[in-house]
Design an enzyme around this catalytic site. Structure first.
Site, PDB file in Angstrom:
ATOM      1  N   LYS A  70       0.853  -1.201   0.000  1.00 20.62           N
ATOM      2  CA  LYS A  70       0.000   0.000   0.000  1.00 20.62           C
ATOM      3  C   LYS A  70       0.887   1.248   0.000  1.00 20.62           C
ATOM      4  O   LYS A  70       2.087   1.168   0.320  1.00 20.62           O
ATOM      5  CB  LYS A  70      -0.908  -0.013   1.235  1.00 20.62           C
ATOM      6  CG  LYS A  70      -0.152  -0.014   2.563  1.00 20.62           C
ATOM      7  CD  LYS A  70      -1.068  -0.329   3.731  1.00 20.62           C
ATOM      8  CE  LYS A  70      -0.281  -0.337   5.036  1.00 20.62           C
ATOM      9  NZ  LYS A  70      -1.110  -0.790   6.176  1.00 20.62           N
ATOM     10  N   ARG A 169     -11.020   0.421  14.145  1.00 10.82           N
ATOM     11  CA  ARG A 169     -10.723   1.210  12.952  1.00 10.82           C
ATOM     12  C   ARG A 169     -11.499   0.638  11.781  1.00 10.82           C
ATOM     13  O   ARG A 169     -12.393   1.261  11.244  1.00 10.82           O
ATOM     14  CB  ARG A 169      -9.204   1.144  12.711  1.00 10.82           C
ATOM     15  CG  ARG A 169      -8.589   2.303  12.039  1.00 10.82           C
ATOM     16  CD  ARG A 169      -7.077   2.156  11.963  1.00 10.82           C
ATOM     17  NE  ARG A 169      -6.649   0.947  11.266  1.00 10.82           N
ATOM     18  CZ  ARG A 169      -5.424   0.767  10.775  1.00 10.82           C
ATOM     19  NH1 ARG A 169      -4.507   1.700  10.934  1.00 10.82           N
ATOM     20  NH2 ARG A 169      -5.109  -0.340  10.166  1.00 10.82           N
ATOM     21  N   TYR A 290      14.747  31.157   6.908  1.00  8.60           N
ATOM     22  CA  TYR A 290      13.500  31.747   7.399  1.00  8.60           C
ATOM     23  C   TYR A 290      13.502  31.810   8.919  1.00  8.60           C
ATOM     24  O   TYR A 290      13.913  30.863   9.594  1.00  8.60           O
ATOM     25  CB  TYR A 290      12.310  30.910   6.944  1.00  8.60           C
ATOM     26  CG  TYR A 290      11.994  31.026   5.472  1.00  8.60           C
ATOM     27  CD1 TYR A 290      11.670  32.251   4.895  1.00  8.60           C
ATOM     28  CD2 TYR A 290      12.019  29.901   4.659  1.00  8.60           C
ATOM     29  CE1 TYR A 290      11.369  32.341   3.544  1.00  8.60           C
ATOM     30  CE2 TYR A 290      11.720  29.979   3.312  1.00  8.60           C
ATOM     31  CZ  TYR A 290      11.397  31.210   2.761  1.00  8.60           C
ATOM     32  OH  TYR A 290      11.094  31.295   1.426  1.00  8.60           O
ATOM     33  N   MET A 338      11.034  25.001   1.671  1.00 10.37           N
ATOM     34  CA  MET A 338      10.268  24.151   0.755  1.00 10.37           C
ATOM     35  C   MET A 338      11.173  23.312  -0.143  1.00 10.37           C
ATOM     36  O   MET A 338      10.944  22.117  -0.333  1.00 10.37           O
ATOM     37  CB  MET A 338       9.346  25.016  -0.108  1.00 10.37           C
ATOM     38  CG  MET A 338       8.423  24.196  -1.002  1.00 10.37           C
ATOM     39  SD  MET A 338       7.397  25.210  -2.067  1.00 10.37           S
ATOM     40  CE  MET A 338       6.312  25.978  -0.887  1.00 10.37           C
TER      41      MET A 338
HETATM   42  C1  LIG Z   1      -0.342  -1.655   6.941  1.00  8.22           C
HETATM   43  C2  LIG Z   1      -0.908  -2.929   7.401  1.00  8.22           C
HETATM   44  C3  LIG Z   1      -0.081  -4.038   7.604  1.00  8.22           C
HETATM   45  C4  LIG Z   1       1.426  -3.954   7.587  1.00  8.22           C
HETATM   46  O1  LIG Z   1       1.830  -3.357   8.808  1.00  8.22           O
HETATM   47  P1  LIG Z   1       3.374  -3.081   9.144  1.00  8.22           P
HETATM   48  O2  LIG Z   1       3.336  -2.528  10.517  1.00  8.22           O
HETATM   49  O3  LIG Z   1       3.835  -2.069   8.155  1.00  8.22           O
HETATM   50  O4  LIG Z   1       4.100  -4.354   9.020  1.00  8.22           O
HETATM   51  C5  LIG Z   1      -0.679  -5.250   7.899  1.00  8.22           C
HETATM   52  N1  LIG Z   1      -2.029  -5.348   8.024  1.00  8.22           N
HETATM   53  C6  LIG Z   1      -2.850  -4.286   7.868  1.00  8.22           C
HETATM   54  C7  LIG Z   1      -4.310  -4.458   8.037  1.00  8.22           C
HETATM   55  C8  LIG Z   1      -2.317  -3.034   7.575  1.00  8.22           C
HETATM   56  O5  LIG Z   1      -3.130  -1.987   7.448  1.00  8.22           O
END
Ligand SMILES: *Cc1c(COP(=O)(O)O)cnc(C)c1O
Length: 407
Positions: A70, A169, A290, A338
């Protein structure tokens, strides 16, 4: 465990070989081949990512882990990382968004599972089907929509069922789980690839971990039998009880320490080099940047480097970070702006700190976790913030190229 992509799917199988390769040595990476106008080079070591993935797989009790890719493979490039993991034998991939999966699918082997953690949004079932994707079903409405799609199609559809065991969540809460357990026919038509849950505090040694483990086991016992998946990166280090049928490590694959407070068992996978644009001399009492937050206490030399917060070099690193030039650490002074940062190179020989020189901002000597600590965040945010303006170089073997053959 394979998912045959339906007709009309855009899953074509592995891509053709990648571009020409640089030597797979992160510490010696890639300045020689950077374009003359490049202000910054981000070297991403696919061999190190692959080695981390294999090490995590070998740690897993069933020797089966997914590739969590992801957020563009945690900022490192899903289009390069995922095919490499597939070449290592990875056949289970997770992204967060449907659009990420649609883009990645054609780069994966046709027998790979590609799952969307954010679930099945209303109206998206046709797109999941067309691309041969697996939704992570997060509530009863998603289960119903996907089961209806299976009924309409007259075929079983693959799914992952997410049970919430403490994150609050995503995933079925206790009441929804109860309703599902009372009426398992809600799952009719679904090919349950996995039942999964997600750990909230796996990088810590706290009672919440065994509590989530127990809740996950209790939930699975009330559901139809299916393979199970619980552990993220740090969860793999909690012991084999947490491993089940599939591990889902993301961060550790990319070199983030899964055991904070202990030596990092993973290899660093990225190196960021910023170009020195100018070196200027300032007198004692003169300020830099800055807000004039740095005032030189002595006559100083200041190197200005072509990286800033627009590149994901966080502004909270102002006056906190360091860089390495010609093997020596120098402090960042003043604010991160930036497009630029400023380094105090007064203590370096002029022959080392000059316009055109390279300052290492991330690398084996200054890994993402160390930078995260200075910035008050975690290594995940450092990696996923890595900017789009860097000249990216992929080191190591690209898929399609035989092992060991590195040009
Ligand atoms: C992002 C995620 C993972 C991986 O987690 P890491 O801490 O990066 O190893 C696994 N399962 C779910 C549901 C996630 O959202």
């Amino acid at each position: 465990m394979s998912l045959a992509a339906p007709a009309g799917s855009s899953r074509h199988g592995p891509p053709s070989p990648g571009p020409a390769l640089a030597p797979a040595d992160l510490a010696a990476a890639p300045v020689g081949t950077a374009p003359p106008g490049a202000g910054a080079v981000l070297a991403i070591d696919l061999d190190a990512i692959a080695a981390n993935w294999r090490a995590l797989r070998d740690r897993h009790a069933a020797r089966r882990i997914a590739g969590v890719v992801k957020a563009d493979a945690y900022g490192l490039g899903a289009a390069q990382v995922a095919p490499r993991l597939a070449a290592e034998g990875c056949r289970h991939f997770f992204v967060a968004h449907l659009a990420e999966a649609v883009a990645l699918g054609p780069l994966l082997p046709a027998d790979a599972m590609l799952a969307v953690l954010n679930g099945l949004m209303a109206g998206s079932t046709a797109e999941f089907r067309a691309h041969g994707l697996v939704p992570v079903l997060n509530d009863l409405a998603e289960i119903e929509a996907w089961a209806n799609a299976a009924r309409a199609a007259g075929t079983a559809l693959p799914a992952i069922l997410h049970i919430d065991t403490g994150m609050s969540r995503l995933g079925l809460d206790a009441r929804s789980l109860e309703r599902l357990a009372q009426d398992p026919s809600r799952l009719d038509g679904l090919d349950l690839r996995f039942v999964m849950s997600h750990l909230a505090r796996s990088e810590e040694d706290v009672p919440m971990n065994p509590a989530q483990l127990a809740r996950f086991r209790a939930a699975c016992a009330r559901l139809p039998r299916a393979p199970q998946s619980l552990a993220n990166s740090s969860g793999l280090f909690l012991g084999p009880d947490y491993h089940f049928d599939l591990g889902r490590p993301g961060a550790a694959t990319y070199g983030i320490n899964p055991k904070p407070g202990h030596a990092n068992p993973m290899r660093t996978t990225v190196r960021l080099l910023g170009r020195v644009l100018q070196v200027r001399e300032i007198g004692a009492g003169e300020s830099v940047g800055y807000g004039a937050t740095f005032v030189a206490a002595r006559p100083s030399r200041i190197a200005t480097v072509a990286v800033g917060y627009a590149d994901g070099y966080l502004r909270s690193l102002s006056a906190r970070a360091r860089a390495v030039i010609a093997g020596r650490a120098v402090p960042l002074v003043g604010r991160v702006s930036m497009d630029l940062i400023t380094l105090d190179v007064t203590d370096l020989p002029e022959a080392d700190a000059h316009a055109g020189a390279w300052a290492e901002l991330i690398g084996p000597k200054e890994p993402p976790d160390a930078i995260a600590e200075r910035a008050g965040t975690n290594g995940y945010e450092i990696l996923t913030s890595l900017g789009a303006r860097y000249h990216r170089q992929y080191l190591g073997r690209h898929p399609g190229q035989p092992a060991g053959e590195v040009r």
